[in-house]
Scaffold this active site. Structure first.
Site, PDB file in Angstrom:
ATOM      1  CG  HIS A 273      -2.089   0.873   1.111  1.00  0.00           C
ATOM      2  ND1 HIS A 273      -2.035   2.224   1.334  1.00  0.00           N
ATOM      3  CD2 HIS A 273      -3.361   0.585   0.758  1.00  0.00           C
ATOM      4  CE1 HIS A 273      -3.247   2.719   1.122  1.00  0.00           C
ATOM      5  NE2 HIS A 273      -4.065   1.766   0.769  1.00  0.00           N
ATOM      6  CG  ASP A 327      -8.154  -4.411  -2.576  1.00  0.00           C
ATOM      7  OD1 ASP A 327      -9.361  -4.236  -2.334  1.00  0.00           O
ATOM      8  OD2 ASP A 327      -7.422  -3.538  -3.068  1.00  0.00           O
TER       9      ASP A 327
END
Ligand SMILES: CC(C)(COP(=O)(O)OP(=O)(O)OC[C@H]1O[C@@H](n2cnc3c(N)ncnc32)[C@H](O)[C@@H]1OP(=O)(O)O)[C@@H](O)C(=O)NCCC(=O)NCCS
Length: 396
Positions: A273, A327
């Protein structure tokens, strides 16, 4: 890091810093969302995401994001009734969705339908922020109906109108199938919607903010968000993460898959991320939900495979800031709720409309047209040549 190429144009006096990707550029002050990417913390309006996921509902969280405080019982009831009253979509919008190619990507359908909603609003343009907020709520309420209608049409079925008296999450599941969802499924969808509702100044929120700053209507604002979320670098990683788990197929294959992927510089989907340098707090909540759903639905194999990929990836990525993100398990949750893979990103949009609306309105409270600059590095004073005497690109 930003680069600072020189320009030889006399109008540019100072050395210029280019913030490619706008990394670390702040475009506004905000009271909506705070992410501490080092400490794995996420707050909506100061409330911890873990607390909201455990105690709140998507309706209440949306109210919090948009208005800035947790609603009283009567404010929440009023808000819920308002969403209910907005949820149905016009026959003409349904007709439009019916005529779209069934092979269309649902995100393209959503983008088209949100834009079309504006055509049926007698007064889409308004400077009144309360009216703009209300239009954001109208879109928020209608988007699950749009997604469900397209899903029904493309599978050869008629759309199912909203039932009423169901939560936003349960209504969506109901409109997909025509049956009231199991309470735990509705709860899982509700939590997933809370977790996706907001995430500070990401690409789609920025796109919405830019559009809002021109004083465009809210349909254009949200359409910008949907278009931006469409790209695989933003929405879409949840689909890829699920596909990986399905491809790996069994926990015993996970180690080989991860070793091979990393050896060939392929990314493990659902990992890494830009902001979190440790695990994404939403991942833990979704992992727990996925584990619970796996038990309830007899899908342990899928869940165990995802856990094995995670364990193996963390072992091989030890010492790096690459951790599981939102996710890694969200796609598994949606899959276990029997939702088709290409609806995952539309569901993300369905939830994020709360955050988009909150940011657009917050920006408009002290608006300044967003108009950055590009450093010109091309030629100037190029003589104009008549068409028959041009030699094409080589003259450049
Ligand atoms: C999300 C993402 C784009 C953020 O990346 P970033 O912080 O900008 O980091 P970079 O893309 O600059 O990558 C830095 C390094 O980490 C590696 N890396 C980043 N994510 C990785 C992953 N998921 N698997 C393996 N390696 C990864 C890169 O290959 C790169 O290695 P290198 O320096 O040897 O070339 C990236 O982690 C990614 O592509 N993840 C997979 C897709 C995904 O899950 N997206 C959802 C985000 S919520």
């Amino acid at each position: 890091m930003p680069t600072s190429p020189q320009s030889n144009l006399s109008a540019i006096k100072e050395p210029v810093v280019i913030h490619k990707g706008l990394d670390n550029v702040y475009v506004k002050e905000s009271k909506i969302c705070y992410i501490d990417g080092e400490a794995s913390k996420l707050f909506y309006r100061g409330f911890r995401i873990e607390e909201l996921a455990e105690h709140s509902t998507f309706e209440e969280t949306s109210y919090l994001l948009i208005y800035g405080w947790l609603p009283t019982r009567s404010q929440l009831d009023q808000f819920t009734r308002k969403l209910e009253s907005y949820r149905a979509i016009e026959l003409r919008i349904l007709d439009l969705i019916r005529t779209l190619p069934t092979k269309s990507d649902p995100m393209d359908v959503l983008r088209t339908a949100v834009s079309t909603l504006g055509l049926y609003d007698p007064q889409p343009m308004t400077d009144d922020l309360n009216a703009k907020t209300d239009k954001g709520l109208m879109i928020l309420a209608k988007v699950p109906t749009i997604i469900a209608a397209f899903q029904r049409f493309r599978t050869g079925n008629e759309p199912i109108p909203p039932k009423g008296n169901l939560t936003h999450a349960a209504e969506f599941l109901y409109m997909l199938t025509g049956s009231e969802p199991d309470p735990y499924d509705a709860h899982a969808m509700d939590v997933a919607l809370i977790l996706h509702a907001e995430h500070e100044m990401n690409a789609s929120t920025f796109a919405c903010t830019v559009t809002a700053s021109t004083l465009a209507d809210m349909y254009s604002v949200i359409t910008s968000g949907v278009g931006t979320l469409r790209g695989p670098l933003h929405g879409g990683a949840n689909e890829a993460a699920l596909k990986t788990v399905l491809e790996v197929g069994d926990a015993s294959n996970a180690e080989n898959y991860v070793v091979d992927a990393l050896a060939h510089k392929r990314r493990i989907m659902g990992f890494g991320h830009r902001v979190y340098r440790t695990w994404d707090p939403r991942y833990l909540i979704l992992k727990k939900l996925a584990g619970e759903l796996a038990l309830r639905k007899g899908q342990r194999k899928l869940f165990d495979t995802a856990v094995a990929i995670e364990t193996s990836a963390r072992k091989h990525l030890e010492g790096t800031p690459i951790f599981p993100n939102v996710d890694s398990y969200s796609g598994i949750v949606f899959h276990m709720l029997d939702i088709e893979t290409d609806l995952f990103t539309p569901i993300f949009a369905m939830s994020r409309i709360s955050g988009w609306t909150a940011h657009a309105i917050e920006y408009l409270e002290a608006n300044r047209l967003i108009r950055p600059k590009a450093l010109y590095i091309g030629k100037i004073d190029v003589p104009y040549a008549p068409v028959d005497s041009r030699s094409g690109r080589s003259q450049e």
